[in-house]
Motif scaffolding. Structure first.
Motif, PDB file in Angstrom:
ATOM      1  N   UNK A 217       0.828  -1.201   0.000  1.00  0.00           N
ATOM      2  CA  UNK A 217       0.000   0.000   0.000  1.00  0.00           C
ATOM      3  C   UNK A 217       0.867   1.257   0.000  1.00  0.00           C
ATOM      4  N   UNK A 218       1.839   1.290   0.892  1.00  0.00           N
ATOM      5  CA  UNK A 218       2.684   2.474   1.033  1.00  0.00           C
ATOM      6  C   UNK A 218       3.461   2.744  -0.247  1.00  0.00           C
ATOM      7  N   UNK A 219       4.041   1.690  -0.805  1.00  0.00           N
ATOM      8  CA  UNK A 219       4.844   1.867  -2.017  1.00  0.00           C
ATOM      9  C   UNK A 219       3.980   2.331  -3.183  1.00  0.00           C
ATOM     10  N   UNK A 220       2.785   1.770  -3.325  1.00  0.00           N
ATOM     11  CA  UNK A 220       1.892   2.189  -4.414  1.00  0.00           C
ATOM     12  C   UNK A 220       1.466   3.642  -4.251  1.00  0.00           C
ATOM     13  N   UNK A 270      -4.134   1.120 -10.934  1.00  0.00           N
ATOM     14  CA  UNK A 270      -4.717  -0.199 -11.169  1.00  0.00           C
ATOM     15  C   UNK A 270      -4.313  -1.167 -10.057  1.00  0.00           C
ATOM     16  N   UNK A 271      -3.058  -1.130  -9.684  1.00  0.00           N
ATOM     17  CA  UNK A 271      -2.554  -2.025  -8.633  1.00  0.00           C
ATOM     18  C   UNK A 271      -3.189  -1.690  -7.280  1.00  0.00           C
ATOM     19  N   UNK A 272      -3.280  -0.404  -6.983  1.00  0.00           N
ATOM     20  CA  UNK A 272      -3.871  -0.004  -5.700  1.00  0.00           C
ATOM     21  C   UNK A 272      -5.345  -0.387  -5.637  1.00  0.00           C
ATOM     22  N   UNK A 273      -6.068  -0.213  -6.734  1.00  0.00           N
ATOM     23  CA  UNK A 273      -7.481  -0.606  -6.769  1.00  0.00           C
ATOM     24  C   UNK A 273      -7.640  -2.112  -6.574  1.00  0.00           C
ATOM     25  N   UNK A 274      -6.692  -2.884  -7.110  1.00  0.00           N
ATOM     26  CA  UNK A 274      -6.751  -4.346  -6.922  1.00  0.00           C
ATOM     27  C   UNK A 274      -6.556  -4.691  -5.442  1.00  0.00           C
TER      28      UNK A 274
END
Length: 280
Positions: A217-220, A270-274
């Protein structure tokens, strides 16, 4: 042509060399290289009829040029993504994703460090990145089964883009030399971390940097913030490039910068939403 931006410095030097060779803006006879059949500085070009003429001219780029080129690259990327989605089998999604990412990385580095604009390379980059975007999108939407995630990511990406454009237009965020140097350093560090993480993942080493966890989460979120701020650098490069009178073909380079940021931001959103859907 003084500027603190290294990209603009390189482009400005290239433009100066072109002008010194006799390819200055139309109507400015002060440019030209004496000798080799060229008149001395400040002298008009002779013609067959004896009347003076302007030296060979290259049109300077405009903001409209950049807009047209950006829309063109986005269209090419979108078409390539749709084609890859429909033509590449599900079983080859991961391989195509990784292959396109590596090829796109090489092309991106070549374009970034070249001292001249190369429209063919930029268009090729858009095609390759279209494959990458199409395969990543297909993975999350079809293979991973996240419903509606692509539309959400697209809306969020362009929403952030227009927000940053408004903030830059209002001068609420400025590309000062300190801001530029700091952001470029952070971007370089992030890409290095992502590249190392990719290599480790290929050898089966999981760092948790791209997983659905606190670190992921933090990295995204950090990547989303930095990708959003990178638009400020692109807007400043466009504004300064127009002011400096860079040749029109450099609008491809400016459009390339915007495309890179849009793709990066889209993938991170996109990655964070996943992650968020995975917690439901």
């Amino acid at each position: 042509m003084k500027t603190s931006n290294p990209v603009l410095s390189r482009l400005g030097q290239a433009a100066e060399r072109e002008r010194a060779a006799g390819y200055g803006p139309a109507g400015q006879p002060g440019y030209g290289q004496p000798g080799y059949g060229q008149p001395a500085y400040g002298e008009p070009y002779p013609t067959a009829t004896g009347y003076p003429a302007s030296p060979p001219a290259v049109e300077p780029m405009t903001i409209d040029d950049v807009v047209v080129k950006t829309v063109t690259l986005l269209g090419i990327t979108g078409i390539s993504a749709v084609a890859a989605w429909n033509l590449i089998p599900d079983a080859l999604t991961s391989a195509a994703w990784i292959g396109a990412a590596l090829v796109g990385l090489v092309l991106g580095l070549v374009i970034s460090f070249m001292r001249v604009a190369n429209p063919a390379l930029v268009v090729t980059y858009a095609v390759v990145e279209g494959v990458f975007v199409g395969m990543v999108s297909k993975f999350f939407a079809v293979i991973a089964g996240f419903q509606g995630i692509i539309l959400q990511a697209v809306v969020a990406t362009f929403g952030v883009f227009f927000l940053m454009a408004v903030l830059y237009r209002a001068r609420l965020i400025r590309a000062t030399p300190k801001f530029t140097r700091g952001l470029i350093a952070v971007m370089g560090g992030l890409f290095a971390v992502m590249l190392i993480n990719l290599v480790l993942a290929l050898f089966g080493v999981e760092t948790g940097l791209r997983d659905n966890g606190a670190l992921g989460y933090i990295f995204s979120l950090v990547c989303i913030v930095v990708a959003s701020l990178s638009f400020i650098l692109s807007f400043n490069e466009i504004e300064e490039g127009v002011r400096m009178g860079l040749p029109r073909r450099y609008s491809w380079t400016a459009a390339f910068g915007i495309l890179v940021s849009l793709i990066w931001l889209y993938i991170e959103i996109l990655r964070l939403l996943s992650f968020l859907q995975g917690d439901d």
